[in-house]
Design an enzyme around this catalytic site. Structure first.
Site, PDB file in Angstrom:
ATOM      1  N   ASP A  46       0.831  -1.199   0.000  1.00  9.12           N
ATOM      2  CA  ASP A  46       0.000   0.000   0.000  1.00  9.12           C
ATOM      3  C   ASP A  46       0.872   1.258   0.000  1.00  9.12           C
ATOM      4  O   ASP A  46       2.073   1.183   0.283  1.00  9.12           O
ATOM      5  CB  ASP A  46      -1.000   0.014   1.164  1.00  9.12           C
ATOM      6  CG  ASP A  46      -0.399  -0.446   2.490  1.00  9.12           C
ATOM      7  OD1 ASP A  46       0.839  -0.465   2.608  1.00  9.12           O
ATOM      8  OD2 ASP A  46      -1.167  -0.775   3.409  1.00  9.12           O
ATOM      9  N   GLU A  69      -9.936  -0.669   3.692  1.00  7.67           N
ATOM     10  CA  GLU A  69     -10.679  -0.167   4.840  1.00  7.67           C
ATOM     11  C   GLU A  69     -12.093  -0.742   4.856  1.00  7.67           C
ATOM     12  O   GLU A  69     -12.660  -1.031   3.799  1.00  7.67           O
ATOM     13  CB  GLU A  69     -10.780   1.360   4.738  1.00  7.67           C
ATOM     14  CG  GLU A  69      -9.448   2.066   4.763  1.00  7.67           C
ATOM     15  CD  GLU A  69      -8.870   2.168   6.156  1.00  7.67           C
ATOM     16  OE1 GLU A  69      -8.540   1.112   6.745  1.00  7.67           O
ATOM     17  OE2 GLU A  69      -8.747   3.283   6.656  1.00  7.67           O
TER      18      GLU A  69
HETATM   19  C1  F6R Z   1       0.961  -1.324   6.424  1.00  8.04           C
HETATM   20  C2  F6R Z   1      -0.408  -1.814   6.314  1.00  8.04           C
HETATM   21  C3  F6R Z   1      -1.359  -1.820   7.452  1.00  8.04           C
HETATM   22  C4  F6R Z   1      -0.755  -2.333   8.751  1.00  8.04           C
HETATM   23  C5  F6R Z   1      -1.806  -2.337   9.875  1.00  8.04           C
HETATM   24  C6  F6R Z   1      -1.183  -2.708  11.197  1.00  8.04           C
HETATM   25  O1  F6R Z   1       1.623  -1.432   5.163  1.00  8.04           O
HETATM   26  O2  F6R Z   1      -0.772  -2.212   5.263  1.00  8.04           O
HETATM   27  O3  F6R Z   1      -2.472  -2.602   7.089  1.00  8.04           O
HETATM   28  O4  F6R Z   1      -0.266  -3.630   8.548  1.00  8.04           O
HETATM   29  O5  F6R Z   1      -2.379  -1.070   9.993  1.00  8.04           O
HETATM   30  O6  F6R Z   1      -0.221  -1.742  11.536  1.00  8.04           O
HETATM   31  P1  F6R Z   1       0.768  -1.940  12.781  1.00  8.04           P
HETATM   32  O7  F6R Z   1       1.556  -3.161  12.483  1.00  8.04           O
HETATM   33  O8  F6R Z   1       1.621  -0.708  12.815  1.00  8.04           O
HETATM   34  O9  F6R Z   1      -0.108  -2.093  13.970  1.00  8.04           O
END
Ligand code: F6R
Length: 249
Positions: free
Chosen positions: A67, A143
């Protein structure tokens, strides 16, 4: 879905590194889509150590970006490509020609998303998707609501994601409101998905991912229908009663 509960974050990261190493041993030209965020950082450090020790070969891997924020150049400190370069690509000596970006700075982002999907398809799909779990149930930037067949596309980030990501960039006004994400369709078609989940703050969403009804309101719940999913979690994120480990009373 396989569920692996680890004692804590370091053991979670090592267990994840074992899964990735096994794949690289079996398929040196594997195609990986890799998350940024905090959860996989321990895994990436483990892999970097293994690379330094000559235990893994990354020279033939093909990497796909998961992303990216819309409208940011590669040099922008908030670019997720830049983040991936620092924590994953450079430590693992992966070169530019091995990487397919999701270009947030493309003049026509929708066309860029279609081109990305075409490239994933031409390559034969992902062998492994390394994913983190959003507090709102997102995978990548899929989302809620995102259906299981949503393609790679431009999305508007939910207020919850903007709020959650503000910690990376020093305030909500620094977080772009729109982004590109690899689609649910492409992610769910991966030959293997590795979902890493750590910390108490993910507990409620992990429960809905594992056991809740499959619903676009929790995109991660669609992992229940994917082919080969391994969820590695630490105890803090586990929704079920505490698990005990050898040596504990
Ligand atoms: C990041 C992504 C997000 C994260 C998710 C969890 O490239 O695609 O989906 O994997 O928001 O984020 P953390 O690991 O920071 O809690």
């Amino acid at each position: 879905m396989d569920l692996v509960v680890e004692r804590d974050y370091p053991t979670l990261s090592r267990a994840a590194a074992e899964v990735v190493t096994d794949l690289l041993m079996a398929k040196a030209d594997a195609r990986l889509v890799v998350a940024t965020g905090e959860t996989p950082l321990g895994l990436y450090r483990n892999l970097a150590d293994r690379k330094v020790r000559g235990q893994i070969d990354t020279s033939r891997l093909r990497i796909f970006q998961l992303d990216e924020y819309l409208g940011l150049t590669l040099d922008d400190s908030r670019s997720l490509y830049r983040w991936m370069r620092e924590v994953f690509l450079e430590p693992l000596a992966i070169r530019d020609h091995q990487v397919t970006r999701l270009p947030g700075d493309a003049p026509n982002p929708t066309a860029a998303c279609r081109a990305y999907d075409h490239e994933v398809e031409q390559a034969g799909g992902y062998d492994l998707a390394i994913l983190g779990l959003g507090r709102n149930g997102h995978l990548g930037f899929n989302e809620p609501p995102s259906d299981h067949d949503a393609p790679t596309r431009v999305v508007t980030l939910s207020p919850e994601t903007v709020h959650s990501n503000a910690r990376y960039w020093g305030g909500e006004d620094r977080v772009p409101r729109r982004a590109l994400t690899a689609g649910m369709k492409q992610l769910l078609a991966a030959r293997r998905v590795l979902l890493l989940v750590s910390g108490r703050g993910k507990r409620a969403m992990l429960a809905r991912t594992l056991e809740g009804p499959e619903t676009p309101h929790v995109p991660a719940s669609f992992l229940q229908r994917a082919e080969h999913v391994t969820v590695i979690t630490d105890r803090d994120a586990m929704p079920m009663p505490a698990v005990s480990f050898p040596g504990e009373v």
